[in-house]
Write a protein that holds these residues in place. Structure first.
Motif, PDB file in Angstrom:
ATOM      1  N   HIS A   1       3.212   4.941  -4.928  1.00  0.00           N
ATOM      2  CA  HIS A   1       2.333   4.842  -6.200  1.00  0.00           C
ATOM      3  C   HIS A   1       3.043   3.793  -7.175  1.00  0.00           C
ATOM      4  CE1 HIS A   1       0.352   8.876  -6.444  1.00  0.00           C
ATOM      5  NE2 HIS A   1       0.468   8.628  -5.377  1.00  0.00           N
TER       6      HIS A   1
ATOM      7  N   SER B   1      -7.610  -2.029 -11.951  1.00  0.00           N
ATOM      8  CA  SER B   1      -6.888  -0.768 -12.010  1.00  0.00           C
ATOM      9  C   SER B   1      -5.894  -0.955 -11.179  1.00  0.00           C
ATOM     10  CB  SER B   1      -7.667   0.269 -11.679  1.00  0.00           C
ATOM     11  OG  SER B   1      -6.761   1.480 -11.547  1.00  0.00           O
ATOM     12  N   LYS B   2      -5.796  -1.316  -9.809  1.00  0.00           N
ATOM     13  CA  LYS B   2      -4.965  -1.395  -8.837  1.00  0.00           C
ATOM     14  C   LYS B   2      -4.423  -2.824  -8.386  1.00  0.00           C
ATOM     15  CE  LYS B   2      -6.176   3.013  -6.470  1.00  0.00           C
ATOM     16  NZ  LYS B   2      -6.588   3.222  -4.983  1.00  0.00           N
TER      17      LYS B   2
ATOM     18  N   ARG C   1      -1.722  -4.354  -8.477  1.00  0.00           N
ATOM     19  CA  ARG C   1      -0.533  -4.738  -7.233  1.00  0.00           C
ATOM     20  C   ARG C   1      -1.012  -5.306  -5.992  1.00  0.00           C
ATOM     21  NH1 ARG C   1       1.121   0.799  -4.036  1.00  0.00           N
ATOM     22  NH2 ARG C   1      -0.676   2.227  -4.896  1.00  0.00           N
TER      23      ARG C   1
ATOM     24  N   ASP D   1       3.003  -2.963 -12.680  1.00  0.00           N
ATOM     25  CA  ASP D   1       3.688  -2.843 -11.291  1.00  0.00           C
ATOM     26  C   ASP D   1       4.576  -3.798 -11.060  1.00  0.00           C
ATOM     27  OD1 ASP D   1       2.111  -4.729  -9.587  1.00  0.00           O
ATOM     28  OD2 ASP D   1       0.777  -3.955 -10.940  1.00  0.00           O
TER      29      ASP D   1
ATOM     30  N   SER E   1      -0.673   1.720 -12.781  1.00  0.00           N
ATOM     31  CA  SER E   1      -1.943   0.851 -12.817  1.00  0.00           C
ATOM     32  C   SER E   1      -2.059  -0.183 -13.787  1.00  0.00           C
ATOM     33  CB  SER E   1      -3.206   1.743 -12.856  1.00  0.00           C
ATOM     34  OG  SER E   1      -3.056   2.721 -13.935  1.00  0.00           O
TER      35      SER E   1
ATOM     36  N   ASN F   1       0.773  -1.300  -0.055  1.00  0.00           N
ATOM     37  CA  ASN F   1       0.026  -0.194   0.035  1.00  0.00           C
ATOM     38  C   ASN F   1       0.837   1.253  -0.059  1.00  0.00           C
ATOM     39  OD1 ASN F   1      -2.640   1.276   0.251  1.00  0.00           O
ATOM     40  ND2 ASN F   1      -2.452   1.678   2.196  1.00  0.00           N
TER      41      ASN F   1
END
Length: 351
Positions: free
Chosen positions: A35, A242-243, A245, A42, A38, A32
């Motif tokens: 950055h 999108s995220k 990771r 990553d 996206s 977390n």
């Protein structure tokens, strides 16, 4: 913070009922910071590709949100518009995905009745040979097997190899629904790739949610020649995160090390403990010897409903009183013993 559940209550309905493994929660928290690019560009997703390349022989890895998405996406990428999938009648893609393969993927399922949930070369032939080159029938292009199966059985290394070799000889690709792949590998005491890439599986839906993840699965390409367009289909099927990771971090926590094995092996052991505790109870008929983390039994009339006042589990075949009990990574010996004691009490009461 308000707790909306009783942390001491365990269910036996599904391994999806279990919470998130603490090591997975820690991995999500660690991912977390700062950055990351996206949509999969990553460092966590890149690392996941390396890890699954090592552990599974993966050529490409596509994290997705859920198992149904992984299955539909996989099968879409393996078939032309006129293609069909041969699978067991009990397969999850046929029984528990609300026609998503048909409605979302536009895929015809050619089902085969099996006694134990497992396909064989002979069962594959029931559809593979009769439909060939008949323009009036959907054309088989993929054989899909589930490891471990919905009936709690596990394909041996030799059984998967036999199905894959036969499918390939007929020009068919092989997909594996591996939502409980870890349980199968733990039961067989083999590496993950020994029941996937090494025995001819072409495309794998790799499970995670049933083995302690918050919510992440992956489509794992083992033979790139059998699939096309996954990068685009994942977006079309609304499975592109999108995220990403955070999905990749979960899968890394499970597969970059032995957490998958520890968690699945424990669930399997608890299923065997439950089986051993219940099988001698008068009036209870066991309908399987657990091969992974599922236990099936027939209970006397009325017992299941009384037990469900305290424990959650599902009917499997209501007509004959058969139920299914699932154990998870967080099932404890105390959970199993308390449940077995309740079964003994309620069975004695109706007797």
């Amino acid at each position: 913070m308000t707790t909306l559940h009783d942390p001491d209550v365990r269910g036996f309905a599904s391994d999806n009922y279990a919470g998130v493994h603490p090591e997975v929660l820690a991995a999500i928290a660690a991912a977390n910071g700062g950055h990351q690019i996206s949509y999969g560009a990553d460092v966590y997703t890149a690392r996941l590709a390396e890890v699954l390349g090592r552990e599974l022989g993966a050529a490409e890895v596509y994290p997705v949100f859920n198992g149904t998405g992984a299955n539909v996406l996989s099968l879409q990428s393996m078939l032309p518009r006129w293609g069909a999938v041969i699978c067991a009648e009990s397969a999850h893609i046929n029984t528990d995905e609300n026609a998503a393969p048909e409605r979302v993927g536009g895929i015809k399922l050619l089902t085969v009745h099996t006694v134990d949930g497992k396909l064989t070369p002979e069962l594959v032939d029931r559809h593979a040979r009769g439909s060939r080159d008949d323009e009036h029938r959907a054309q088989p292009g993929v054989v899909s097997i589930t490891q471990s199966t919905e009936l709690g059985t596990v394909y041996s290394v030799e059984e998967i190899r036999a199905v894959a070799d036969h499918a390939h000889s007929l020009g068919l690709a092989v997909h594996m629904d591996g939502s409980r792949l870890s349980n199968a590998a733990a039961a067989l005491d083999v590496p993950l790739r020994a029941i996937t890439a090494d025995v001819g599986v072409d495309l794998l839906s790799l499970g995670g949610t049933k083995n302690g993840l918050l919510g992440a699965e992956a489509v794992v390409v083992l033979d790139p020649s059998t699939t096309v367009g996954l990068r685009y289909l994942r977006k079309v099927d609304m499975q592109l995160s999108s995220k990403m990771r955070f999905m990749s971090a979960q899968l890394l926590a499970l597969y970059d090390g032995d957490l998958w094995l520890r968690s699945a092996g424990h669930a399997n052991a608890m299923a065997r403990r439950l089986y051993d505790a219940v099988r001698e109870i008068p009036g209870v008929t066991m309908t399987n010897v657990p091969q992974a983390n599922a236990v099936f039994a027939i209970l006397p009339a009325g017992v299941a409903d009384r037990l469900r006042e305290r424990f959650r589990f599902y009917d499997w075949d209501p007509a004959r009183g058969e139920v299914r009990w699932m154990c998870a990574w967080d099932t404890t010996e105390a959970d199993v013993d308390a449940f077995a004691a309740a079964i003994r009490r309620e069975t004695a009461r109706v007797a």
